[in-house]
Design a protein around this motif. Structure first.
Motif, PDB file in Angstrom:
ATOM      1  N   LEU A  41       0.823  -1.204   0.000  1.00 20.76           N
ATOM      2  CA  LEU A  41       0.000   0.000   0.000  1.00 20.76           C
ATOM      3  C   LEU A  41       0.863   1.264   0.000  1.00 20.76           C
ATOM      4  O   LEU A  41       0.589   2.225  -0.711  1.00 20.76           O
ATOM      5  N   VAL A  73      -5.738   6.893  -2.798  1.00 18.87           N
ATOM      6  CA  VAL A  73      -6.008   5.513  -2.428  1.00 18.87           C
ATOM      7  C   VAL A  73      -7.261   5.460  -1.555  1.00 18.87           C
ATOM      8  O   VAL A  73      -7.533   6.367  -0.761  1.00 18.87           O
ATOM      9  N   TYR A 102      -1.343  12.323   3.276  1.00 19.88           N
ATOM     10  CA  TYR A 102      -0.868  10.979   2.920  1.00 19.88           C
ATOM     11  C   TYR A 102       0.479  10.629   3.556  1.00 19.88           C
ATOM     12  O   TYR A 102       1.180   9.740   3.053  1.00 19.88           O
ATOM     13  N   SER A 117      -8.551  -2.661   2.281  1.00 21.38           N
ATOM     14  CA  SER A 117      -8.173  -2.131   0.966  1.00 21.38           C
ATOM     15  C   SER A 117      -7.516  -3.194   0.101  1.00 21.38           C
ATOM     16  O   SER A 117      -6.845  -2.883  -0.884  1.00 21.38           O
ATOM     17  N   ASN A 165     -11.419  -0.489  -6.171  1.00 26.12           N
ATOM     18  CA  ASN A 165     -10.592   0.622  -5.670  1.00 26.12           C
ATOM     19  C   ASN A 165      -9.161   0.184  -5.358  1.00 26.12           C
ATOM     20  O   ASN A 165      -8.335   1.006  -4.953  1.00 26.12           O
ATOM     21  N   TYR A 166      -8.882  -1.082  -5.545  1.00 25.84           N
ATOM     22  CA  TYR A 166      -7.584  -1.631  -5.135  1.00 25.84           C
ATOM     23  C   TYR A 166      -6.437  -1.079  -5.989  1.00 25.84           C
ATOM     24  O   TYR A 166      -6.543  -0.950  -7.205  1.00 25.84           O
ATOM     25  N   THR A 196      -1.845  -1.300  -5.757  1.00 26.78           N
ATOM     26  CA  THR A 196      -0.681  -1.774  -5.014  1.00 26.78           C
ATOM     27  C   THR A 196       0.593  -1.235  -5.638  1.00 26.78           C
ATOM     28  O   THR A 196       0.621  -0.864  -6.816  1.00 26.78           O
TER      29      THR A 196
END
Length: 547
Positions: A98, A119, A161, A206, A227-228, A230
């Protein structure tokens, strides 16, 4: 362990953790080669009429709950719902998942995580630094492993963030948490709105998939989280899987049934492959077989307050009477006979400790009988069972019906201990029920297991305050507490080696073996990665071809 994206002005506090990578990676280079090497990411068009849009996974155990912050153990369901900030890559180095990047201060007491902009959780809520902060606060409040974050004394949201963790001392054990689903952010806002019970049934994370339904005793259905996203560098697809819309995870405790469902084409992936099926599956051209070595041991848990187990000589006699090579043979050599408390795939493993343990407790029936005689246990009436003051030495061993290796070991353990005059009654229950009995200390002997890459797991097994309330040794407690804050891997290994030496003297646990774990996969499944040390299924690039 060392992250791979650091800001140049900051130095990794845990430089010594590089040694961890070297130690663990060395093991995986030397371990037996998997029958089927994990495949690389697929190439070509993202969709094709010849691909299935569903994936079916069979696992032995139903989750105790779906909220990873409320459970004492996790499995594939949690891996797919939740997403850690960082993960262990194929080479056992820490890489982003993430998080975009992170920095660690020189003294090891500040960690700063940077999240990608935009995210979201699976329900569409923003996954900000504040959300991660609230998730960790909830973890510290309700998790059975709240102590994981005990050294995090302050969390500062630097911007939307960016989150700063301030520790009161270096905590190398924390990284072993952060790379697993336990350290993954949960949507604490939703949990607070619906309550912990409801959130345990329908959590929000998530990860690549989200919960559609949970049918108790049967299955969990997961649907793709659109919404994923990586940052894992070893996968091609860094967003929602374009091939798999839905995953069904079936709970099938019966070993042969799981395999039969795979061979019949009703299941695509099987976890917990029964060891006596491994040889046959290796020869099946329609099956891919992946092998990893468990980062932990299978062992006999001992209630050291119960007579006669409160006498260390009785525990030592049991330890010496066990023929681990014979147990391994019965399990088709799909385990490593083991005498100490950390496996080769765990951080701070020290081969010299295992060598010492084997020299102290190698199989010797005469020595075991002598220890029992010293403790006052002799066979006075010739019935084959030793007795003391007219009481025969009879013990109950709890054996899990849903752990194939332990279940198959139990009768052999019973037969081996009978050779020194110890009568064992086997009682079989599910692993969950045995876990409950042992947590209440309502048992004598119980077959258990643990799996965790960091040696800090021992604090939950033998520390008098955290776990084993029937065993107390201040020296062990001190060493396990010390091991949590030593960043230098050479020194940390010395600490855990010394702790194991004391445990070998006291034997509150009796090690049995290290398990080789197998995942069986249909040949039609492409793009799967099975990551050590936990055998985590990485499905980002998975596609399932029509038969």
């Amino acid at each position: 362990m060392l992250y791979n994206r650091a800001v140049s002005k900051l130095v990794v506090t845990v430089l010594a953790l590089v040694v961890v990578i070297a130690l663990v990676a060395t093991y995986f280079v030397l371990m037996p080669t998997p029958t089927q090497t994990p495949t690389t990411s697929p190439t070509g068009p993202t969709t094709t009429p010849s691909l299935k849009k569903t994936l079916v996974i069979a696992i032995p155990e139903e989750p105790m709950g779906l909220d990873v912050q409320q459970v004492t153990w996790s499995n594939e369901v949690h891996d797919l719902i939740f997403q850690p900030l960082v993960v262990l890559g194929p080479d056992m180095s820490i890489v982003p998942d993430l998080a975009l990047s992170w920095e660690v201060s020189e003294n090891g007491t500040v960690i700063i995580f940077h999240l990608p902009e935009g995210v979201k959780f699976s329900n569409g809520d923003p996954l900000t630094a504040e959300a991660v902060k609230k998730s960790i606060e909830r973890y510290k409040s309700i998790s059975p492993y709240a102590e994981d974050f005990a050294d995090v004394v302050e969390m500062v949201v630097l911007d939307t963030y960016t989150l700063k963790l301030v520790l009161d001392k270096p905590a190398p054990y924390l990284w072993a948490v952060l790379v697993t689903n336990y350290g993954a952010p949960v949507n604490a806002k939703v949990a607070e709105e619906v309550g912990n019970d409801a959130f345990n049934r329908l959590p929000v994370g998530s990860g690549p998939y989200k919960v559609k339904e949970w049918v108790r005793g049967s299955h969990v259905v997961l649907v793709r989280n659109d919404n994923y996203m990586t940052n894992m560098p070893f996968v091609s697809n860094k967003g929602p899987n374009p091939y798999i819309d839905e995953i069904t995870i079936r709970f099938i405790p019966e070993d042969l049934t799981r395999i039969a469902e795979l061979e019949a084409g009703h299941v695509d992936i099987v976890r917990g492959v029964p060891l006596d099926e491994v040889k046959r599956l290796r020869e099946n051209p329609n099956i891919q077989l992946y092998e990893t070595l468990s980062p932990g041991i299978h062992y006999i848990m001992v209630n050291v307050l119960k007579e006669p187990l409160n006498d260390v000589r009785v525990r030592q006699a049991i330890m010496i009477a066990l023929n681990r090579s014979e147990i391994a043979a019965v399990l088709d050599n799909n385990v490593l006979p083991w005498y100490s408390f950390l496996s080769p795939s765990q951080i701070c493993y020290n081969k010299s400790v295992e060598d010492l343990a084997e020299s102290l407790y190698s199989h010797d029936l005469n020595k075991a009988k002598e220890l029992l005689r010293e403790a006052g246990w002799v066979d006075t009436d010739g019935d084959g069972i030793v007795d003391k003051n007219g009481t025969p030495l009879k013990l109950t061993l709890l054996s899990p019906t849903d752990d194939p290796a332990l279940k198959k070991s139990a009768p052999l353990i019973q037969a081996q201990l009978a050779k020194i005059g110890v009568s064992i009654e086997i009682k079989e229950y599910t692993y969950d029920y045995i876990r409950d009995l042992t947590s209440e200390w309502n048992f004598e002997l119980a077959l258990r297991r643990f799996s965790w890459a960091d040696p800090d797991i021992l604090i939950y097994l033998v520390h008098s305050e955290y776990g084993n309330y029937t065993y107390s040794n201040p020296e062990v407690d001190r060493l396990l507490e010390l091991g949590r804050s030593v960043s230098d891997m050479t020194e940390r290994t010395k600490v855990y080696s010394r702790a194991q030496e004391v445990l070998l003297r006291d034997l509150p646990l009796i090690p049995l073996f290290v398990l080789k774990e197998y995942t069986a996969v249909s040949k039609n499944v492409k793009g799967l990665i099975v990551l050590p040390p936990y055998g985590t299924l990485i499905i980002n690039d998975v596609r399932v071809e029509q038969k």
